[in-house]
Scaffold this active site. Structure first.
Site, mmCIF file in Angstrom:
data_model
loop_
_atom_site.group_PDB
_atom_site.id
_atom_site.type_symbol
_atom_site.label_atom_id
_atom_site.label_comp_id
_atom_site.label_asym_id
_atom_site.label_seq_id
_atom_site.Cartn_x
_atom_site.Cartn_y
_atom_site.Cartn_z
ATOM 1 N N LYS A 182 -61.867 50.928 -28.827
ATOM 2 C CA LYS A 182 -60.863 50.067 -29.644
ATOM 3 C C LYS A 182 -61.371 50.248 -30.969
ATOM 4 C CE LYS A 182 -58.602 46.621 -26.991
ATOM 5 N NZ LYS A 182 -58.702 45.352 -26.187
ATOM 6 N N LYS A 205 -56.568 54.984 -18.205
ATOM 7 C CA LYS A 205 -56.125 53.425 -18.456
ATOM 8 C C LYS A 205 -54.854 53.387 -18.492
ATOM 9 C CE LYS A 205 -57.560 49.850 -19.965
ATOM 10 N NZ LYS A 205 -58.648 49.102 -20.296
ATOM 11 N N LYS A 246 -51.460 49.259 -23.129
ATOM 12 C CA LYS A 246 -50.348 49.078 -23.762
ATOM 13 C C LYS A 246 -50.500 50.155 -24.770
ATOM 14 C CE LYS A 246 -50.082 44.151 -22.919
ATOM 15 N NZ LYS A 246 -50.969 42.943 -23.538
HETATM 16 P P1 TYM Z 1 -55.558 42.487 -21.327
HETATM 17 O O1 TYM Z 1 -54.627 41.338 -22.066
HETATM 18 O O2 TYM Z 1 -56.180 43.630 -21.365
HETATM 19 O O3 TYM Z 1 -55.260 42.731 -20.225
HETATM 20 C C1 TYM Z 1 -54.734 41.595 -18.730
HETATM 21 C C2 TYM Z 1 -55.428 41.629 -17.589
HETATM 22 O O4 TYM Z 1 -54.496 42.803 -16.690
HETATM 23 C C3 TYM Z 1 -55.682 43.526 -16.268
HETATM 24 N N1 TYM Z 1 -55.329 45.170 -16.483
HETATM 25 C C4 TYM Z 1 -55.117 45.864 -15.418
HETATM 26 N N2 TYM Z 1 -55.862 45.851 -13.980
HETATM 27 C C5 TYM Z 1 -55.236 47.493 -13.825
HETATM 28 N N3 TYM Z 1 -55.678 48.585 -14.227
HETATM 29 C C6 TYM Z 1 -54.779 48.388 -15.031
HETATM 30 N N4 TYM Z 1 -54.360 49.249 -16.001
HETATM 31 C C7 TYM Z 1 -54.861 47.575 -16.045
HETATM 32 N N5 TYM Z 1 -54.205 47.039 -18.139
HETATM 33 C C8 TYM Z 1 -54.352 45.760 -17.437
HETATM 34 C C9 TYM Z 1 -57.146 43.464 -17.327
HETATM 35 O O5 TYM Z 1 -58.052 43.507 -16.374
HETATM 36 C C10 TYM Z 1 -56.308 41.694 -16.976
HETATM 37 O O6 TYM Z 1 -57.685 41.605 -16.190
HETATM 38 N N6 TYM Z 1 -59.607 40.118 -22.356
HETATM 39 C C11 TYM Z 1 -58.802 40.201 -21.657
HETATM 40 C C12 TYM Z 1 -58.263 38.620 -22.182
HETATM 41 C C13 TYM Z 1 -59.311 37.739 -21.557
HETATM 42 C C14 TYM Z 1 -59.353 37.225 -20.156
HETATM 43 C C15 TYM Z 1 -60.237 36.223 -21.322
HETATM 44 C C16 TYM Z 1 -59.797 37.820 -19.772
HETATM 45 C C17 TYM Z 1 -59.396 36.844 -22.841
HETATM 46 N N7 TYM Z 1 -59.941 35.996 -22.132
HETATM 47 C C18 TYM Z 1 -60.501 35.263 -20.064
HETATM 48 C C19 TYM Z 1 -59.880 36.244 -18.148
HETATM 49 C C20 TYM Z 1 -60.943 35.654 -18.946
HETATM 50 C C21 TYM Z 1 -57.916 41.007 -22.198
HETATM 51 O O7 TYM Z 1 -57.667 41.675 -23.236
HETATM 52 O O8 TYM Z 1 -57.307 41.584 -21.551
#
Ligand code: TYM
Length: 345
Positions: A114, A207, A210
Site C-alpha cells: 500500500k 488479487k 477495490k
Molecule cells: P478489507 O476491507 O480489505 O476486506 C474485507 C474482507 O474481505 C476479504 N477480501 C478478500 N477475500 C478473498 N479474495 C479477495 N480478493 C479479497 N479481498 C478482500 C479480506 O480478507 C477481508 O476479510 N484489515 C481488514 C479489515 C479489518 C479487520 C479487522 C478484519 C480491520 N479490523 C479485524 C478482521 C478483524 C481489511 O482491510 O479488510
C-alpha cells in the site's frame, strides 16, 4: 470474566464491496451468525489511513452497512456498528502500539504494497494499521476471525501481540484475578471455502481489489446484471478446455479462479464443479457462471439500494450496534487499564 467463543471481523468502507469480500469473508460471516456470538464492524478508522473525502467516507460507511444487511447479516442477532463509535478500539490500539515491535510491523507485506515506493510519505496510521486491527479483535477478547487469505499475516501479528501482552504483564494479570495468567486469547483465523483468495478477472496472478484501476477486474456488489455478465464474458482465460481435476490448474490461475468463484457461489466444492464442466469449453462455463452470479448477486444489490435510501435507519442500526459493542468492550478495557497500571476513577 472467562474467555468464551466470540467472532469478530470487519471491512473497510472505501468504496463499495466486491465479489472477493463477499466470497472470501461475508459467506463465512453469515454462516457463523447461526452458531456464534458475532460482532461485525465497518472499520472507518482503518479507512482514514489513506486519504478519504469526509462526505464519501460517511456515504461509504452507510453503503457497506447496507451491504452487510443485504447479504444476510441480521442486526438483531448480530452486532453491526462502525468502529469510530466505540472509543475502546483506539484506546487499546495505543497500548498495542507500545507492545508490538517495529521489527514485526516492518515485515507486514500489506504495508509495503500500500505504501508503494513513496514510503516516507505514507501516514503513520497506515504503518500502525495492524495494531489497530489487533485491538479491534482483542478488545472483545474474540476467539475466531473469519477473513480472506490476505489478512492471514495481520492475524498472526494479532496472536503475537496477545501473547506478548500476556507474557509482559503476567504478574499483573494474575493479580487482577486471572489465575492462569492469560488475559487475551490467541484468536484463530477462519479462512475457509473454495474462494479465500479471489483473483482479478483480468490477471489471475493479482488479487481482486477495490484499488485496481480497471473496473473490469472485479465484480462489485452493486453491478447490474448486464455488467456482471459482460465482465465474466470478458474475463481472461486460456485456450485450453477446463481441466477435469484440480491438478490440471497448474500454470492456469485464471481457470482456477473462475472455477473457485463458481464453487463458492454454488455453495459446493471445486471437484464437483469440475465433474460438471471439466473437459468443456470456457464459453459454456462462462455462460453458466454469469447466470449463477446474477442469480446470487442481483437480490443483494436490489436490497442494498433499498436500504441505502433510508440513511437515518442505517445510522440508527449503527448506533444501536455501537452501544451493544461498547457494553462488551468497556469492562475489558477497564481491566487492561488496571493490568497496565493506569489509575481510573
Ligand atoms: P478489507 O476491507 O480489505 O476486506 C474485507 C474482507 O474481505 C476479504 N477480501 C478478500 N477475500 C478473498 N479474495 C479477495 N480478493 C479479497 N479481498 C478482500 C479480506 O480478507 C477481508 O476479510 N484489515 C481488514 C479489515 C479489518 C479487520 C479487522 C478484519 C480491520 N479490523 C479485524 C478482521 C478483524 C481489511 O482491510 O479488510
Amino acid at each position: 470474566m472467562k474467555i468464551t467463543p466470540r467472532v469478530f471481523s470487519g471491512m473497510q468502507p472505501t468504496g463499495s464491496l466486491h465479489l472477493g469480500n463477499y466470497l472470501g469473508a461475508m459467506l463465512q460471516w453469515i454462516k457463523l451468525q447461526d452458531t456464534h456470538e458475532c460482532i461485525y464492524c465497518v472499520v472507518d478508522m482503518h479507512a482514514i489511513t489513506v486519504w478519504q473525502d469526509p462526505k464519501e467516507l460517511r456515504n461509504a460507511t452507510r453503503l457497506v452497512t447496507a451491504a452487510y444487511i443485504a447479504c444476510g447479516l441480521d442486526p438483531k442477532k448480530t452486532i453491526i456498528f462502525n468502529q469510530s463509535q466505540v472509543h475502546q478500539h483506539a484506546e487499546l490500539a495505543w497500548v498495542f502500539n507500545c507492545v508490538a515491535r517495529l521489527g514485526w510491523l516492518n515485515r507486514m507485506t500489506q504495508f509495503k504494497e500500500k505504501a508503494g515506493k513513496d514510503r516516507e510519505n505514507a501516514s503513520v496510521g497506515l504503518y500502525a494499521y495492524p495494531n489497530l486491527m489487533a485491538a479491534d479483535i482483542l478488545v472483545y477478547r474474540a476467539t475466531h476471525v473469519p477473513v480472506g487469505e490476505d489478512q492471514k499475516q495481520h492475524l498472526e501479528l494479532t496472536r503475537d501481540i496477545a501473547q506478548k501482552f500476556n507474557n509482559d504483564f503476567r504478574e499483573s494479570i494474575i493479580e487482577a484475578g486471572f489465575e492462569d495468567g492469560i488475559f487475551f486469547p490467541l484468536p484463530e483465523p477462519v479462512i475457509t471455502g473454495p474462494a479465500t483468495r479471489v483473483m482479478s478477472l483480468r490477471d489471475g496472478t493479482k488479487k481482486m481489489s477495490k484499488s485496481d484501476p480497471s473496473d473490469l477486474s472485479r465484480i462489485n456488489l452493486l453491478d447490474d446484471a448486464d455488467t456482471i455478465a459482460r465482465k465474466i464474458q470478458k474475463a481472461k482465460t486460456d485456450p485450453e478446455p477446463l481441466p477435469t481435476e484440480e491438478a490440471g490448474f497448474a500454470g492456469r490461475p485464471e481457470a482456477e479462479n473462475l472455477v473457485g468463484i463458481y464453487a463458492a457461489l454454488a455453495n459446493t466444492d471445486v471437484a464437483s464443479v469440475l465433474r460438471e464442466f471439466g473437459g468443456g469449453q470456457f464459453s459454456t462455463f462462462k455462460k453458466a457462471l454469469a447466470e449463477l452470479a446474477v442469480e446470487k448477486l442481483s437480490p443483494i444489490s436490489t436490497e442494498m439500494k433499498r436500504l441505502a435510501n433510508d440513511p437515518a435507519e442505517i445510522d440508527r442500526i449503527l448506533t444501536d450496534g455501537a452501544r451493544r459493542a461498547e457494553a462488551i468492550a468497556a469492562p475489558i478495557m477497564d481491566r487492561v487499564k488496571d493490568i497496565v497500571g493506569f489509575i481510573r476513577g
